[in-house]
Design a protein around this motif. Sequence first.
Motif, PDB file in Angstrom:
ATOM      1  N   PRO A 163       0.820  -1.207   0.000  1.00 23.28           N
ATOM      2  CA  PRO A 163       0.000   0.000   0.000  1.00 23.28           C
ATOM      3  C   PRO A 163       0.856   1.259   0.000  1.00 23.28           C
ATOM      4  O   PRO A 163       1.938   1.301   0.573  1.00 23.28           O
ATOM      5  N   VAL A 164       0.348   2.278  -0.678  1.00 21.11           N
ATOM      6  CA  VAL A 164       0.992   3.587  -0.650  1.00 21.11           C
ATOM      7  C   VAL A 164       0.430   4.328   0.564  1.00 21.11           C
ATOM      8  O   VAL A 164      -0.768   4.612   0.627  1.00 21.11           O
ATOM      9  N   VAL A 165       1.288   4.608   1.547  1.00 26.59           N
ATOM     10  CA  VAL A 165       0.849   5.203   2.809  1.00 26.59           C
ATOM     11  C   VAL A 165       1.714   6.431   3.094  1.00 26.59           C
ATOM     12  O   VAL A 165       2.927   6.313   3.292  1.00 26.59           O
ATOM     13  N   GLY A 166       1.082   7.574   3.113  1.00 36.29           N
ATOM     14  CA  GLY A 166       1.797   8.810   3.398  1.00 36.29           C
ATOM     15  C   GLY A 166       2.156   8.942   4.864  1.00 36.29           C
ATOM     16  O   GLY A 166       1.648   8.219   5.720  1.00 36.29           O
ATOM     17  N   PHE A 167       3.020   9.887   5.167  1.00 30.39           N
ATOM     18  CA  PHE A 167       3.543  10.071   6.520  1.00 30.39           C
ATOM     19  C   PHE A 167       2.441  10.221   7.560  1.00 30.39           C
ATOM     20  O   PHE A 167       2.506   9.628   8.643  1.00 30.39           O
TER      21      PHE A 167
END
Length: 200
Positions: free
Chosen positions: A91-95
């Motif tokens: 998954p693309v998970v931002g800060f």
Amino acid sequence: MNGAALVTGAGRGLGAAIARTLAARGWPVAVNDLPGRADDVVADIVAAGGKATVAPGDVTDEAEVTRLVTAVTERLGPVGCLVANATGPQPVVGFEDLTWHTHLGQLEFFVKSPTLLAQAVVPGMKALGGGRIINIGSDMPERALPGWSAYSAAKAAQLALTRVWARELGASGITVNVVAPGWIPVERHADVTQEDAPST
């Protein structure tokens, strides 16, 4: 050095290509994936004149890895080549949304699984007089794309453990390497648009 090749996550994509290539070069190949995913790859290898067996199992589970390597050894002989290719969701998970659980999900496949697999196959490799351990890495730690910190951190850890193992196991004739391809569109990326594909 002889023995069999074990390729994890080899029911499709890059792992399937690796399994077919090793078989074409004369290796008996254990094709690992979740149940039902490896049958077609094994059938293709056998139809082409190679030797292969289905080797299902969860490579993030210690008991499963022990059972898997024991079964492969009984069917094909000791594992002389391990390709740790299996992966899970990425998954693309931002800060702002990053959690320790996000990190653990990546470390399961890129640190825990290679460790379990290597520890299970190294005794057989030593008995063979040597072996090959290949971890499938990534160029993502260098690319530092937003949203990919958990994945990149786990891949960086994988590289570090590979370098240390190479020094620890080299005296036993066991080479340990990372192959770090760029982004390769395979079946799991069927829904990824050109705009969404990882890029620099």
